[in-house]
Design a protein around this motif. Sequence first.
Motif, PDB file in Angstrom:
ATOM      1  N   VAL A   4       0.841  -1.204   0.000  1.00  9.42           N
ATOM      2  CA  VAL A   4       0.000   0.000   0.000  1.00  9.42           C
ATOM      3  C   VAL A   4       0.874   1.251   0.000  1.00  9.42           C
ATOM      4  CG1 VAL A   4      -1.615   1.342   1.387  1.00  9.42           C
ATOM      5  CG2 VAL A   4      -1.988  -1.096   1.079  1.00  9.42           C
ATOM      6  N   VAL A   5       1.927   1.234   0.856  1.00 16.66           N
ATOM      7  CA  VAL A   5       2.813   2.405   0.942  1.00 16.66           C
ATOM      8  C   VAL A   5       3.422   2.718  -0.420  1.00 16.66           C
ATOM      9  CG1 VAL A   5       4.993   3.211   1.888  1.00 16.66           C
ATOM     10  CG2 VAL A   5       3.342   2.095   3.371  1.00 16.66           C
ATOM     11  N   PHE A   6       4.031   1.703  -1.057  1.00 23.91           N
ATOM     12  CA  PHE A   6       4.683   1.948  -2.342  1.00 23.91           C
ATOM     13  C   PHE A   6       3.652   2.118  -3.449  1.00 23.91           C
ATOM     14  CE2 PHE A   6       8.130  -0.699  -0.269  1.00 23.91           C
ATOM     15  CZ  PHE A   6       8.831   0.408   0.134  1.00 23.91           C
ATOM     16  N   GLY A   7       2.469   1.519  -3.258  1.00 28.12           N
ATOM     17  CA  GLY A   7       1.403   1.654  -4.257  1.00 28.12           C
ATOM     18  C   GLY A   7       0.957   3.099  -4.396  1.00 28.12           C
ATOM     19  N   ILE A   8       0.940   3.844  -3.265  1.00 29.54           N
ATOM     20  CA  ILE A   8       0.583   5.266  -3.355  1.00 29.54           C
ATOM     21  C   ILE A   8       1.630   6.001  -4.187  1.00 29.54           C
ATOM     22  CG2 ILE A   8       0.207   7.378  -2.054  1.00 29.54           C
ATOM     23  CD1 ILE A   8      -0.780   5.736   0.262  1.00 29.54           C
ATOM     24  N   LYS A   9       2.911   5.703  -3.916  1.00 29.35           N
ATOM     25  CA  LYS A   9       3.985   6.397  -4.648  1.00 29.35           C
ATOM     26  C   LYS A   9       3.978   5.993  -6.119  1.00 29.35           C
ATOM     27  CE  LYS A   9       6.107   7.205  -0.519  1.00 29.35           C
ATOM     28  NZ  LYS A   9       6.369   8.473   0.094  1.00 29.35           N
ATOM     29  N   ALA A  10       3.681   4.711  -6.395  1.00 21.71           N
ATOM     30  CA  ALA A  10       3.751   4.221  -7.771  1.00 21.71           C
ATOM     31  C   ALA A  10       2.459   4.486  -8.528  1.00 21.71           C
ATOM     32  CB  ALA A  10       4.053   2.725  -7.782  1.00 21.71           C
ATOM     33  N   ALA A  11       1.423   4.972  -7.832  1.00 20.35           N
ATOM     34  CA  ALA A  11       0.131   5.280  -8.457  1.00 20.35           C
ATOM     35  C   ALA A  11      -0.514   4.039  -9.075  1.00 20.35           C
ATOM     36  CB  ALA A  11       0.268   6.378  -9.512  1.00 20.35           C
ATOM     37  N   GLY A  28       8.731   4.177  -7.209  1.00 22.88           N
ATOM     38  CA  GLY A  28       7.756   3.413  -6.433  1.00 22.88           C
ATOM     39  C   GLY A  28       7.653   1.981  -6.929  1.00 22.88           C
ATOM     40  N   VAL A  29       7.590   1.819  -8.256  1.00 24.29           N
ATOM     41  CA  VAL A  29       7.498   0.472  -8.834  1.00 24.29           C
ATOM     42  C   VAL A  29       8.756  -0.330  -8.490  1.00 24.29           C
ATOM     43  CG1 VAL A  29       7.301  -0.842 -10.959  1.00 24.29           C
ATOM     44  CG2 VAL A  29       6.047   1.266 -10.712  1.00 24.29           C
ATOM     45  N   TYR A  30       9.911   0.343  -8.580  1.00 19.54           N
ATOM     46  CA  TYR A  30      11.175  -0.310  -8.220  1.00 19.54           C
ATOM     47  C   TYR A  30      11.082  -0.855  -6.789  1.00 19.54           C
ATOM     48  CZ  TYR A  30      15.981  -0.818  -6.638  1.00 19.54           C
ATOM     49  OH  TYR A  30      17.118  -1.309  -6.082  1.00 19.54           O
ATOM     50  N   SER A  31      10.565  -0.030  -5.864  1.00 16.16           N
ATOM     51  CA  SER A  31      10.509  -0.460  -4.464  1.00 16.16           C
ATOM     52  C   SER A  31       9.543  -1.620  -4.290  1.00 16.16           C
ATOM     53  CB  SER A  31      10.084   0.701  -3.571  1.00 16.16           C
ATOM     54  OG  SER A  31      10.854   1.822  -3.859  1.00 16.16           O
ATOM     55  N   ILE A  32       8.420  -1.582  -5.034  1.00 19.55           N
ATOM     56  CA  ILE A  32       7.479  -2.702  -4.953  1.00 19.55           C
ATOM     57  C   ILE A  32       8.188  -3.982  -5.397  1.00 19.55           C
ATOM     58  CG2 ILE A  32       5.402  -3.718  -5.967  1.00 19.55           C
ATOM     59  CD1 ILE A  32       4.162  -1.031  -6.074  1.00 19.55           C
TER      60      ILE A  32
END
Lengths: 497, 129
Positions: free
Chosen positions: A213-220, A251-255
């Motif tokens: 969820v956290v990275f999903g917000i950043k990755a849109a 964000g996608v990278y972090s996911i």
Amino acid sequence: MSVLLVLPIILPLLAAALAIVASHHRTLQRIVAVGALIAVAVDSAFLLAVVERDGVQSVQMGAWPAPLGITLVVDMFSALMLVISMVTVLSVLIYAIGQPGVDQDQPVFHPVYLVMTAGVALSFTTGDLFNLFVAYEITLAASYVLITLGGRREQIRSGMTYIIINLLASTLFVVGIAWVYAATGTVNMADLAVKIAQLPSGTQTALSMFLLVVFGIKAAIFPLFFWLPDSYPTARMPVTAVFAGLLTKVGVYSIIRTQTLLFPQNRPSTILLVCAGLTMAIGVLGAIAQNDMKRILSFHIVSQIGYMILGLGLFSVAGVAGTVFFIFHQIPVKTALFLATGLVEQSTGSTALSKVGGMIRRTPLVAGLFLLAALSLAGIPPFSGFVGKLGIIQAGFGAGEYAIVGVSLVVSLLTLFSMIKIWNGVFLGTPEDPTLRLASATSEERLSTPVLMRGATVALVGVTLAIALFAGTLFDLSERAAQGLLDPSAYIQQVLG
Amino acid sequence: MSFFSALIVAVLFSVGVYLLLQRTLSRIILGLALMAHSANLLLMVVGGRAGKAPIVGAFGPEDSVADPLPQALALTAIVISFGVIAFLLAVAYRSWVLTQDDEVEDDLEDARIAQLGEAEMRRWWSRPK
């Protein structure tokens, strides 16, 4: 060798400090900024060569051994991301120098831009969950300034949304880190990979979903994307372009990093696939409903994120390799599209489909640049987007996930439709707004855009064509990156020794 | 972990969420600040029981020692949230200067949907009976 890992973070920060000192000498600022970014781009290329030859590289900050100190790690995935993002950041900087009224009026532009670059580089290289949070904050703090640079009413309104949503995500990130620490007693990612595997599966799922969820917000990704199409288009064009190309991909990278390293699995993840399908479909439908180039392209950012999550969600080497290649192609393509849009805006003063028209006769170069990038985005062979999508879709067939493959094919068709809509509206036809036509007819110099702006766009479109040309080599590298992601034993051994 | 500090974390977070859902910018910012405090306090809570200072020579082999890492993390997080909230206040002030209003404005899509709705209503009322 270890200095190669540190330079992409240290150099832009030092250059930012110099650029602040030189805030009254625009030429000096430009030399410092461009010089630093060229050095960083060359450094990342070296780093990629080293990783290609010797495997994963790491360095322990302050020589504190792994679980205690902060580790910087570069594997194939990080190295590929670093190279392409630094090349993109460099071309956008040159574009920004060329565009009147970006860095001339804003002495703060160069320092902030360099700090953002350092933040992006740190998020790609860090091997520590808390350090990743710090990297995000460096990037975001700089991006808050960039998105509100100029302080127009529209920018403040949408910038506010952007800052608040990201601050909320950051707070949740701290909460997530606290929970991870409570469960395992470490924040080093390699150490976490070992310790999370020993936790009960319920705890693992909770942590995994929370970080998603956290990275999903950043990755849109769906349903957390709504802030993006509203806030990106209001900034100055170089800023929008670099945000569109890079920030969501961080964000996608972090996911990808957390889902493969910390929570490995060997079969397709339903929740990721569902999110991917909805992200793709809703993004592209949003784009079709828009009537402004910048807003159409902003919705496409969301839609393309779906493909990246789709490849990851398959959790197979083929799928993740497709995703790595797709991100590698997407960063320059998306940025190039926005830069071409910026050229249209510079010469006509508008990006609304109803106002601009007939650009192909006035500026055939811009039309050609846009066309190449747009075809690549839509995934028409032989352009780079085709190779990426083909990889992901083949992997989807391989895993037997036919529904999601169908969705992605339809979305691809709608993407092409949406690009044709821009092409017909802006480049073909005649301008519908008489005032705009009058303005451009009387002032010929308005039509000609600065050489640096055009040059930077040409260079970036050239990069996307090069990706298509060397697709075979790059896909091999992506496959090796995917193998390293799905079997992180080399990564863990390199960090923990 | 003491129940009392966990309770404070929960209360701060819920008050923060409540304020975040308000329409005025000043309340939203206060809400975010409270949530940041709650997250920082959570970092302290997960560090476990208090103990002797973790400095070489300050504790004996028998003593229980405080975990220094969450404190370092919390310090970093506090500095970051302080900086960002200060910037957010500056932007909020700019917004107030520009609009003379503390309310969050609708975004473009919201405004467009509202317009469509109004047009639909007008058509409905002016239809031939």
